[in-house]
Design a protein around this motif. Structure first.
Motif, mmCIF file in Angstrom:
data_model
loop_
_atom_site.group_PDB
_atom_site.id
_atom_site.type_symbol
_atom_site.label_atom_id
_atom_site.label_comp_id
_atom_site.label_asym_id
_atom_site.label_seq_id
_atom_site.Cartn_x
_atom_site.Cartn_y
_atom_site.Cartn_z
ATOM 1 N N ASN A 54 19.781 -9.140 26.160
ATOM 2 C CA ASN A 54 18.459 -8.963 25.998
ATOM 3 C C ASN A 54 18.129 -8.588 24.555
ATOM 4 O OD1 ASN A 54 19.220 -7.666 28.667
ATOM 5 N ND2 ASN A 54 17.129 -8.089 28.681
ATOM 6 N N VAL A 55 19.039 -8.927 23.718
ATOM 7 C CA VAL A 55 18.951 -8.713 21.985
ATOM 8 C C VAL A 55 19.113 -10.032 21.289
ATOM 9 C CG1 VAL A 55 19.463 -7.296 20.172
ATOM 10 C CG2 VAL A 55 18.897 -6.168 22.294
ATOM 11 N N ALA A 56 18.606 -10.280 20.332
ATOM 12 C CA ALA A 56 19.034 -11.261 19.223
ATOM 13 C C ALA A 56 19.264 -10.654 17.950
ATOM 14 C CB ALA A 56 18.260 -12.402 19.378
ATOM 15 N N HIS A 57 20.117 -11.004 17.205
ATOM 16 C CA HIS A 57 20.124 -10.425 15.830
ATOM 17 C C HIS A 57 18.859 -10.912 14.926
ATOM 18 C CE1 HIS A 57 23.817 -8.210 15.600
ATOM 19 N NE2 HIS A 57 24.548 -9.148 16.114
ATOM 20 N N GLY A 58 18.789 -10.093 13.944
ATOM 21 C CA GLY A 58 17.944 -10.693 12.929
ATOM 22 C C GLY A 58 18.253 -9.999 11.552
ATOM 23 N N PRO A 59 17.752 -10.588 10.533
ATOM 24 C CA PRO A 59 18.366 -10.235 9.274
ATOM 25 C C PRO A 59 17.445 -8.979 8.708
ATOM 26 C CG PRO A 59 16.931 -12.171 8.820
ATOM 27 C CD PRO A 59 16.999 -11.810 10.398
ATOM 28 N N ILE A 60 18.312 -8.136 7.705
ATOM 29 C CA ILE A 60 17.747 -7.260 6.810
ATOM 30 C C ILE A 60 17.906 -7.479 5.385
ATOM 31 C CG2 ILE A 60 18.006 -4.861 6.039
ATOM 32 C CD1 ILE A 60 15.634 -5.145 7.721
ATOM 33 N N ILE A 61 17.191 -7.725 4.622
ATOM 34 C CA ILE A 61 17.407 -8.122 3.218
ATOM 35 C C ILE A 61 17.122 -7.340 2.168
ATOM 36 C CG2 ILE A 61 16.863 -10.211 1.539
ATOM 37 C CD1 ILE A 61 18.266 -11.182 4.060
ATOM 38 N N GLY A 62 17.912 -6.897 1.266
ATOM 39 C CA GLY A 62 17.813 -6.027 0.185
ATOM 40 C C GLY A 62 16.425 -6.431 -0.770
ATOM 41 N N THR A 63 15.731 -5.582 -1.154
ATOM 42 C CA THR A 63 14.453 -5.795 -1.750
ATOM 43 C C THR A 63 14.285 -4.660 -2.785
ATOM 44 O OG1 THR A 63 13.264 -5.095 0.101
ATOM 45 C CG2 THR A 63 13.423 -7.594 -0.296
ATOM 46 N N GLN A 64 13.619 -4.940 -3.677
ATOM 47 C CA GLN A 64 12.782 -3.839 -4.684
ATOM 48 C C GLN A 64 11.635 -4.199 -5.092
ATOM 49 O OE1 GLN A 64 15.078 -3.174 -8.341
ATOM 50 N NE2 GLN A 64 14.955 -0.727 -8.002
ATOM 51 N N TRP A 65 10.670 -2.959 -5.358
ATOM 52 C CA TRP A 65 9.412 -3.081 -5.860
ATOM 53 C C TRP A 65 9.428 -3.127 -7.257
ATOM 54 C CZ3 TRP A 65 5.579 -4.763 -2.703
ATOM 55 C CH2 TRP A 65 5.702 -4.450 -1.301
ATOM 56 N N GLN A 66 9.153 -3.968 -8.033
ATOM 57 C CA GLN A 66 9.260 -3.839 -9.239
ATOM 58 C C GLN A 66 7.885 -4.182 -10.027
ATOM 59 O OE1 GLN A 66 12.397 -6.620 -10.758
ATOM 60 N NE2 GLN A 66 13.938 -5.745 -9.548
ATOM 61 N N ALA A 67 7.597 -3.340 -11.145
ATOM 62 C CA ALA A 67 6.238 -3.596 -11.573
ATOM 63 C C ALA A 67 6.002 -5.087 -12.044
ATOM 64 C CB ALA A 67 6.296 -2.688 -13.071
ATOM 65 N N ALA A 68 4.907 -5.733 -11.751
ATOM 66 C CA ALA A 68 4.592 -6.871 -12.002
ATOM 67 C C ALA A 68 4.304 -7.187 -13.531
ATOM 68 C CB ALA A 68 3.294 -7.350 -11.018
ATOM 69 N N GLU A 69 4.681 -8.259 -13.849
ATOM 70 C CA GLU A 69 4.502 -8.789 -15.119
ATOM 71 C C GLU A 69 3.298 -9.852 -15.205
ATOM 72 O OE1 GLU A 69 7.963 -10.188 -17.050
ATOM 73 O OE2 GLU A 69 9.080 -8.170 -16.704
ATOM 74 N N ALA A 113 1.109 -1.236 0.110
ATOM 75 C CA ALA A 113 -0.047 0.110 -0.073
ATOM 76 C C ALA A 113 0.707 1.368 0.043
ATOM 77 C CB ALA A 113 -1.053 0.048 1.215
ATOM 78 N N ASP A 114 2.024 1.273 0.645
ATOM 79 C CA ASP A 114 2.861 2.255 0.665
ATOM 80 C C ASP A 114 3.508 2.619 -0.607
ATOM 81 O OD1 ASP A 114 2.885 2.077 3.348
ATOM 82 O OD2 ASP A 114 4.890 1.296 3.672
ATOM 83 N N ILE A 115 3.683 1.866 -1.341
ATOM 84 C CA ILE A 115 3.984 1.900 -2.813
ATOM 85 C C ILE A 115 3.119 2.335 -3.814
ATOM 86 C CG2 ILE A 115 5.437 0.626 -4.572
ATOM 87 C CD1 ILE A 115 7.175 1.558 -2.105
ATOM 88 N N GLU A 116 1.963 1.494 -3.770
ATOM 89 C CA GLU A 116 0.712 1.774 -4.772
ATOM 90 C C GLU A 116 0.149 3.081 -4.426
ATOM 91 O OE1 GLU A 116 -1.713 -1.320 -3.338
ATOM 92 O OE2 GLU A 116 -0.508 -2.966 -4.340
ATOM 93 N N ALA A 117 0.403 3.806 -3.293
ATOM 94 C CA ALA A 117 -0.151 5.327 -2.792
ATOM 95 C C ALA A 117 0.503 6.138 -3.903
ATOM 96 C CB ALA A 117 -0.060 5.353 -1.380
ATOM 97 N N LEU A 118 1.909 5.933 -4.262
ATOM 98 C CA LEU A 118 2.921 6.854 -5.174
ATOM 99 C C LEU A 118 2.494 6.569 -6.580
ATOM 100 C CD1 LEU A 118 6.075 6.055 -3.041
ATOM 101 C CD2 LEU A 118 4.700 8.106 -3.076
ATOM 102 N N GLY A 119 1.540 5.709 -6.799
ATOM 103 C CA GLY A 119 1.450 5.572 -8.245
ATOM 104 C C GLY A 119 2.455 5.096 -9.231
ATOM 105 N N GLY A 120 3.027 5.781 -10.400
ATOM 106 C CA GLY A 120 4.012 5.173 -11.152
ATOM 107 C C GLY A 120 5.352 5.737 -10.520
ATOM 108 N N LEU A 121 5.252 6.615 -9.400
ATOM 109 C CA LEU A 121 6.659 7.079 -8.526
ATOM 110 C C LEU A 121 7.100 5.828 -7.987
ATOM 111 C CD1 LEU A 121 5.648 10.750 -7.532
ATOM 112 C CD2 LEU A 121 7.485 9.984 -9.532
#
Length: 428
Positions: free
Chosen positions: A383-398, A280-288
């Protein structure tokens, strides 16, 4: 003593076994002393509602799995998940936690998503002596933001947090940004809040050490509506990478103004955090929104499953889409992971109805979850356990039912996660 959940099908009883934790299918539990109460607090409404959008579905899956009750160390219990909506209000989050503690007598609390929810809930639990599990915010903003001091003993006994930190962002960003050729000038826009201040203090210097030039126009206040000065600074500096940690409404306002003033044409990588996490965050921007780079603390392609429900990531997301008609989001797995950890903690305790007994197992707890193993013995701090952050991208669906695909483009912080596609330049 620590236990790691393993799930196997029971042969004749219609149950599943999770260590000493047995899921029942037909037993009724009537006495309150036989019921394990877990508070679950998240932002379902308000400006942070994207983080809570899928929590109702996750809770339904957990309640179904736990409906027949459980057996821990030979004793039968019912399980109640008591969920509450913060409405994205920190003061309300703290009050909800106190109500669950004082009026509902929860045995353990779960707090999910952003400092605005997690920190006040954690503080209320620490003060009341109630074990609390939290996830989905930088651990530095949770740990230091609540008064811990670097190099000193942790002041927390009852509150534990798992997930990503600034180092995970750094690893993911360096890995991600190397995929597109740029001039290494990074415009950063960090808000004056717990997330923004932690990121500015730790991440920005690491980027400079790695050879990036960081252009920072200074902290801005949440709710700002005019970003003309920041845009002018970025355009004049010729930035080709942009990084920000805002709430979704603030970024939407900023990026529309950036497009009006031409900044979007010079930027090759738009790297978002805290916003840009959900469709929803991305769709709200339209083509941007096309080719916005994001980061995933969970993804449907993570190769793990939930001990509580038995669901894989793909099954969880497919079920959500079929039930709601909405596209899956990474919060599905994050929220279920928190429930997995909560159930592991209760299972490992000598008496899950004794808050002190539950708190005592947390420092040495290792729990399998739908997001991978959560190991509180590994740090980076107590009191803390590591967790990942994975690089991603929103790409126009085909094709398909949704506007964008959420594509994994790098996996530096968990190489068991498969890379799905290539990062594309935003202004290509």
């Amino acid at each position: 003593m620590t236990r790691t959940f393993t799930r196997r099908a029971a042969l004749a009883t219609g149950t599943a076994v999770l260590g000493t934790f047995v899921l029942g299918r037909s037993r009724a539990v009537a006495q309150s002393s036989d019921i394990l109460k877990i508070g679950f607090i998240s932002p379902i409404s308000g400006p942070l509602a994207g983080f809570g959008q899928t929590d109702g579905y996750v809770l339904d899956q957990a309640r179904t799995a736990l409906a027949g009750g459980v057996t821990i160390n030979g004793t039968a219990y019912g399980v109640e998940l008591l969920d509450r909506d913060t409405q994205s209000d920190p003061a309300r989050a703290g009050q909800l936690a106190r109500d669950l503690i004082n009026n509902d007598a929860v045995d353990l609390m779960v707090a999910v998503s952003t400092p605005e929810t997690i920190n006040p809930v954690s503080d209320a639990c620490e003060a009341a002596g109630v074990p609390c599990i939290s996830t989905v915010m930088p651990w530095e903003a949770w740990y230091f933001g609540r008064g811990a001091v670097s190099g000193e003993e942790s002041p927390f006994k009852y509150t534990y947090h798992f997930g990503f930190g600034v180092d995970e962002f750094y690893q993911a960003y360096i890995s991600q940004w190397d995929l597109v050729e740029t001039n290494k000038r990074v415009g950063v826009m960090y808000p004056n809040d717990a997330d923004g201040n932690a990121i500015r203090a730790v991440l920005a210097p690491k980027l400079v050490e790695a050879g990036y030039e960081v252009i920072d126009p200074g902290a801005y206040e949440t709710g700002t509506t005019d970003f003309s000065s920041q845009i002018a600074t970025f355009r004049e500096a010729g930035i080709e990478i942009f990084n920000t940690f805002p709430i979704p409404p603030d970024f939407a306002a900023f990026w529309r103004q950036a497009a009006q003033q031409g900044l979007h044409r010079q930027v090759k990588i738009v790297q978002l955090a805290k916003t840009g996490l959900f469709p929803a965050d991305i769709e709200a921007l339209g083509g941007l929104g096309n080719n916005m780079a994001s980061a995933a603390y969970w993804h449907r392609d993570f190769p793990y499953s939930s001990p509580t429900t038995g669901l894989t990531g793909a099954a969880l997301c497919d079920g959500y889409e079929a039930t709601t008609g909405n596209q899956w989001t990474q919060q599905l797995g994050a929220s279920l992971s928190a429930i997995d950890v909560a159930m592991a903690a209760l299972s490992a305790a000598s008496d899950p109805k004794d808050r002190e007994a539950v708190a005592a197992v947390l420092p040495t707890l290792k729990a399998d979850t739908i997001g991978g193993t959560v190991d509180f013995t590994a740090g980076p701090v107590k009191n803390v356990a590591h967790g990942p952050i994975i690089g991603t991208q929103w790409q126009a669906a085909e094709g398909g039912d949704f506007q964008f695909d959420y594509v994994i483009t790098e996996n530096a912080t968990d190489m068991s996660v498969p890379v799905i596609g290539e990062l594309r330049a935003y202004n290509a």
